[in-house]
Design a protein around this motif. Sequence first.
Motif, PDB file in Angstrom:
ATOM      1  N   HIS A  64     -44.748  60.965 -42.630  1.00 23.41           N
ATOM      2  CA  HIS A  64     -44.522  60.259 -43.899  1.00 23.41           C
ATOM      3  C   HIS A  64     -43.885  58.897 -43.638  1.00 23.41           C
ATOM      4  O   HIS A  64     -42.972  58.766 -42.828  1.00 23.41           O
ATOM      5  CB  HIS A  64     -43.662  61.093 -44.853  1.00 23.41           C
ATOM      6  N   VAL A  65     -44.408  57.895 -44.336  1.00 24.93           N
ATOM      7  CA  VAL A  65     -43.884  56.538 -44.191  1.00 24.93           C
ATOM      8  C   VAL A  65     -42.695  56.375 -45.130  1.00 24.93           C
ATOM      9  O   VAL A  65     -42.737  56.831 -46.273  1.00 24.93           O
ATOM     10  CB  VAL A  65     -44.982  55.505 -44.542  1.00 24.93           C
ATOM     11  N   GLU A  66     -41.617  55.773 -44.588  1.00 22.35           N
ATOM     12  CA  GLU A  66     -40.421  55.578 -45.406  1.00 22.35           C
ATOM     13  C   GLU A  66     -39.986  54.121 -45.312  1.00 22.35           C
ATOM     14  O   GLU A  66     -40.104  53.505 -44.262  1.00 22.35           O
ATOM     15  CB  GLU A  66     -39.273  56.464 -44.899  1.00 22.35           C
ATOM     16  N   PRO A  67     -39.426  53.607 -46.402  1.00 22.04           N
ATOM     17  CA  PRO A  67     -38.873  52.256 -46.306  1.00 22.04           C
ATOM     18  C   PRO A  67     -37.595  52.274 -45.454  1.00 22.04           C
ATOM     19  O   PRO A  67     -36.726  53.140 -45.661  1.00 22.04           O
ATOM     20  CB  PRO A  67     -38.554  51.893 -47.763  1.00 22.04           C
ATOM     21  N   THR A  68     -37.539  51.390 -44.518  1.00 25.75           N
ATOM     22  CA  THR A  68     -36.339  51.264 -43.672  1.00 25.75           C
ATOM     23  C   THR A  68     -36.033  49.769 -43.544  1.00 25.75           C
ATOM     24  O   THR A  68     -36.232  49.183 -42.490  1.00 25.75           O
ATOM     25  CB  THR A  68     -36.595  51.857 -42.274  1.00 25.75           C
ATOM     26  N   PRO A  69     -35.571  49.165 -44.638  1.00 28.15           N
ATOM     27  CA  PRO A  69     -35.403  47.709 -44.610  1.00 28.15           C
ATOM     28  C   PRO A  69     -34.382  47.257 -43.557  1.00 28.15           C
ATOM     29  O   PRO A  69     -33.427  47.984 -43.277  1.00 28.15           O
ATOM     30  CB  PRO A  69     -34.927  47.378 -46.026  1.00 28.15           C
ATOM     31  N   ASP A  70     -34.613  46.092 -43.013  1.00 29.14           N
ATOM     32  CA  ASP A  70     -33.697  45.483 -42.034  1.00 29.14           C
ATOM     33  C   ASP A  70     -33.383  46.395 -40.858  1.00 29.14           C
ATOM     34  O   ASP A  70     -32.223  46.584 -40.500  1.00 29.14           O
ATOM     35  CB  ASP A  70     -32.375  45.069 -42.729  1.00 29.14           C
ATOM     36  N   VAL A  80     -31.653  53.721 -36.175  1.00 26.97           N
ATOM     37  CA  VAL A  80     -30.974  55.019 -36.060  1.00 26.97           C
ATOM     38  C   VAL A  80     -29.903  55.144 -37.146  1.00 26.97           C
ATOM     39  O   VAL A  80     -29.783  56.179 -37.817  1.00 26.97           O
ATOM     40  CB  VAL A  80     -30.375  55.193 -34.640  1.00 26.97           C
ATOM     41  N   THR A  81     -29.141  54.061 -37.346  1.00 22.98           N
ATOM     42  CA  THR A  81     -28.107  54.078 -38.381  1.00 22.98           C
ATOM     43  C   THR A  81     -28.725  54.315 -39.760  1.00 22.98           C
ATOM     44  O   THR A  81     -28.260  55.159 -40.535  1.00 22.98           O
ATOM     45  CB  THR A  81     -27.337  52.732 -38.372  1.00 22.98           C
ATOM     46  N   ALA A  82     -29.792  53.588 -40.030  1.00 28.38           N
ATOM     47  CA  ALA A  82     -30.433  53.710 -41.346  1.00 28.38           C
ATOM     48  C   ALA A  82     -31.017  55.107 -41.554  1.00 28.38           C
ATOM     49  O   ALA A  82     -30.914  55.693 -42.644  1.00 28.38           O
ATOM     50  CB  ALA A  82     -31.523  52.651 -41.489  1.00 28.38           C
ATOM     51  N   LEU A  83     -31.616  55.649 -40.509  1.00 26.40           N
ATOM     52  CA  LEU A  83     -32.218  56.987 -40.631  1.00 26.40           C
ATOM     53  C   LEU A  83     -31.154  58.028 -40.956  1.00 26.40           C
ATOM     54  O   LEU A  83     -31.325  58.869 -41.847  1.00 26.40           O
ATOM     55  CB  LEU A  83     -32.920  57.388 -39.320  1.00 26.40           C
ATOM     56  N   ASN A  84     -30.039  57.955 -40.242  1.00 29.84           N
ATOM     57  CA  ASN A  84     -28.992  58.954 -40.473  1.00 29.84           C
ATOM     58  C   ASN A  84     -28.395  58.829 -41.868  1.00 29.84           C
ATOM     59  O   ASN A  84     -27.970  59.819 -42.464  1.00 29.84           O
ATOM     60  CB  ASN A  84     -27.899  58.840 -39.393  1.00 29.84           C
ATOM     61  N   LYS A  85     -28.390  57.599 -42.404  1.00 26.43           N
ATOM     62  CA  LYS A  85     -27.832  57.382 -43.725  1.00 26.43           C
ATOM     63  C   LYS A  85     -28.847  57.790 -44.818  1.00 26.43           C
ATOM     64  O   LYS A  85     -28.529  58.577 -45.706  1.00 26.43           O
ATOM     65  CB  LYS A  85     -27.479  55.891 -43.858  1.00 26.43           C
ATOM     66  N   VAL A  90     -40.309  58.999 -34.642  1.00 24.58           N
ATOM     67  CA  VAL A  90     -40.150  57.974 -35.672  1.00 24.58           C
ATOM     68  C   VAL A  90     -40.612  56.687 -35.023  1.00 24.58           C
ATOM     69  O   VAL A  90     -40.153  56.343 -33.935  1.00 24.58           O
ATOM     70  CB  VAL A  90     -38.675  57.787 -36.068  1.00 24.58           C
ATOM     71  N   THR A  91     -41.495  55.990 -35.690  1.00 30.30           N
ATOM     72  CA  THR A  91     -41.973  54.755 -35.064  1.00 30.30           C
ATOM     73  C   THR A  91     -42.408  53.774 -36.150  1.00 30.30           C
ATOM     74  O   THR A  91     -42.412  54.107 -37.342  1.00 30.30           O
ATOM     75  CB  THR A  91     -43.114  55.067 -34.067  1.00 30.30           C
ATOM     76  N   GLY A  92     -42.725  52.577 -35.735  1.00 35.77           N
ATOM     77  CA  GLY A  92     -43.084  51.537 -36.695  1.00 35.77           C
ATOM     78  C   GLY A  92     -44.309  51.930 -37.510  1.00 35.77           C
ATOM     79  O   GLY A  92     -45.239  52.544 -36.999  1.00 35.77           O
ATOM     80  N   ALA A  93     -44.288  51.551 -38.817  1.00 32.59           N
ATOM     81  CA  ALA A  93     -45.404  51.887 -39.707  1.00 32.59           C
ATOM     82  C   ALA A  93     -46.361  50.707 -39.861  1.00 32.59           C
ATOM     83  O   ALA A  93     -47.223  50.710 -40.737  1.00 32.59           O
ATOM     84  CB  ALA A  93     -44.878  52.342 -41.055  1.00 32.59           C
ATOM     85  N   ASP A  94     -46.173  49.671 -39.025  1.00 29.76           N
ATOM     86  CA  ASP A  94     -47.034  48.489 -39.049  1.00 29.76           C
ATOM     87  C   ASP A  94     -46.960  47.753 -40.382  1.00 29.76           C
ATOM     88  O   ASP A  94     -47.934  47.173 -40.853  1.00 29.76           O
ATOM     89  CB  ASP A  94     -48.489  48.868 -38.700  1.00 29.76           C
ATOM     90  N   GLU A  95     -45.792  47.821 -40.976  1.00 24.00           N
ATOM     91  CA  GLU A  95     -45.549  47.161 -42.246  1.00 24.00           C
ATOM     92  C   GLU A  95     -44.075  46.780 -42.206  1.00 24.00           C
ATOM     93  O   GLU A  95     -43.228  47.620 -41.817  1.00 24.00           O
ATOM     94  CB  GLU A  95     -45.792  48.188 -43.357  1.00 24.00           C
ATOM     95  N   HIS A  96     -43.785  45.542 -42.554  1.00 24.56           N
ATOM     96  CA  HIS A  96     -42.386  45.106 -42.445  1.00 24.56           C
ATOM     97  C   HIS A  96     -41.468  46.028 -43.234  1.00 24.56           C
ATOM     98  O   HIS A  96     -41.785  46.427 -44.344  1.00 24.56           O
ATOM     99  CB  HIS A  96     -42.235  43.651 -42.899  1.00 24.56           C
ATOM    100  N   GLY A  97     -40.309  46.393 -42.611  1.00 19.57           N
ATOM    101  CA  GLY A  97     -39.325  47.212 -43.299  1.00 19.57           C
ATOM    102  C   GLY A  97     -39.742  48.659 -43.490  1.00 19.57           C
ATOM    103  O   GLY A  97     -39.178  49.347 -44.343  1.00 19.57           O
ATOM    104  N   HIS A  98     -40.696  49.130 -42.718  1.00 15.84           N
ATOM    105  CA  HIS A  98     -41.115  50.530 -42.861  1.00 15.84           C
ATOM    106  C   HIS A  98     -41.293  51.221 -41.515  1.00 15.84           C
ATOM    107  O   HIS A  98     -41.776  50.630 -40.556  1.00 15.84           O
ATOM    108  CB  HIS A  98     -42.446  50.614 -43.629  1.00 15.84           C
TER     109      HIS A  98
END
Length: 591
Positions: free
Chosen positions: A253-259, A267-272, A376-384
């Motif tokens: 599943h693709v998730e937004p992970t801005p910045d 890693v910080t963003a994922l845990n949060k 977990v890897t890049g979704a080829d879309e900025h911030g995702h």
Amino acid sequence: MALRMSTLFLRTLREDPADAELPGHKLLVRAGYIRRVAPGIYTWLPLGMQVLGKVEAIIREEMQRIGSQEVKFPALLPREPYEATNRWTEYGDNLFRLKDRKDADMLLGPTHEEMFCLTVKDMYSSYKDLPLALFQVQNKYRDEARPRAGILRGREFIMKDSYSFDVDQAGLQKAYDAHREAYIRIFERFGFEYVIVKADSGAMGGSASEEFLAVSPYGEDTFVRDDSGYAANVEAVEVPQAPEVEVTAGPAHVEPTPDTPTIATLVTALNKDHPRTDGREWTAADSLKNVLVMLVHPDGTREPLAIGLPGDREVDAKRLEVKVAPAEVEAFEEKDFAAYPMLAKGYIGPGVLGEEKASKIRYLLDPSVAIGSAWVTGADEHGHHVIDLVHGRDFTADGTIQAAEIREGDASPTGHGTLKLARGIEMGHIFQLGTKYAEALGLKVLDENGKLVTVTMGSYGVGVTRAVGAIAEDNLDDIGLIWPRNVAPADVHVVATGKDEAVFVKAEEIVRELEAAGVEVLFDDRRKVSPGVKFKDSELIGVPTILVVGKGLADGKVELKDRRSGDRREIAVDDVVSEVTTEIAEPAPSL
Ligand code: ATP
Ligand code: MG
């Protein structure tokens, strides 16, 4: 003839030379073995010549023992043979090139495969002439980018190089094995701790190649070893392919992970924002990092390459270089990103990577990325980013590449425990060259059936001056050098002290007797030098056994000192020859 300090061309220094970094290098200069002329270029003084002579003698003996014959090629060479093998160009800035008065291109030989090959071609034409092994002890010239640590990495240095010539692989293997044995004896006799590592044979691919490394914190090479005796250069370590695992992850599943353009921010963003359901925290090792580099092929074409590896590891530049040779590695720059708009910098994933995908960029995975494992890897879309992307289910690559860094504690490829990292100085290199040079230069002989076959060659090198440096770095203390007996400038350093002429007369006599018994003597016969200075010099110079002839003489005693242990004992003057010969016959202490 004894080396007499009263006339020896020697001036010991109390201060460290400003341009020396390593302790052994400092001491070699201070004790009057070598002197610097220019970066990486050294003069050998009489004491240095003594040690160099011993080192060369050991090498010559062991080469002759395996039937190799000594020759000597010029250091000053014409361009043509090196042109024929492409090394005139390939050697790049490392080659010293010059012109003669007729404007012809010349070079100073960095290594001599071409010359050996051509000379054998000139003289031999039949399988009956082979096998053949030749060696030389010769100056080599390389304009090293970073001449370092004095004679450890010089721009003019002495190498023993040997070459073997055979009609077939079986012959080459035999020659290689003989050289390997000879090298083992040479390095045993030098007395330092060494390892034999599987080297990488780089662009030449596949052929057997091993390096002899002196284990030393000052080494420039990193190698790994495990408890089973396996040792390899980091470049040569083959990480086993991780076995397939059962897929346990749910759908990707693709998730937004801005910045989150870096692994740490991700890693910080994922845990949060996207905590794991199994209660464990996300770590860098859960992410699949995709690194882009630009390969530049010898013909100048540029080809991007993507490498996928766990986010807690870096790409090891040296390992990568070796895997992609002869292509060179350059950074993937902004302008390259601009040429590939489908690459979302910081969020690149396997969705676009691969020869069959939108980018058409070749995509190679680290072998630790198991089929069935989730990332977990890049979704080829900025911030995702995409979570639970499973290798083999949701993405594939074009192959694998052994380019990730190797770390202390990694599982050993032999299956025996974990890897330990250590540093070593490359002392020797043995290499099954095969037919590369013989082909380029047309070295062929007639075989038993009258058919022309290309000769197969081995190439074997030992750094002679580097060996002196490596031995020095490994055999010293705060006050000076401590030579292993096999390569010491003398067997015993006789120090005559005091003002009493009788002491000097007796010392002369002792020296004569020692020499008659075949003992090599360095004799401090200086009259106007204080005992303190003489002792300091003897400690600095580092002859392993020191015999002090002085006050005790009145009681018929002299003092025998072991430089390494510092042990000293009085012996009767009359027993000097037998005591000294016994002492120096003792095997060198293990290091
Ligand atoms: P390195 O990786 O240390 O530059 P190399 O791979 O270039 O070594 P070879 O071409 O295999 O070395 O040369 C054979 C031997 O010559 C080496 O094992 C080393 O002992 C010695 N040697 C190479 N370069 C130098 C140098 N600049 N100064 C002193 N010795 C050297
Ligand atoms: Mg080199």
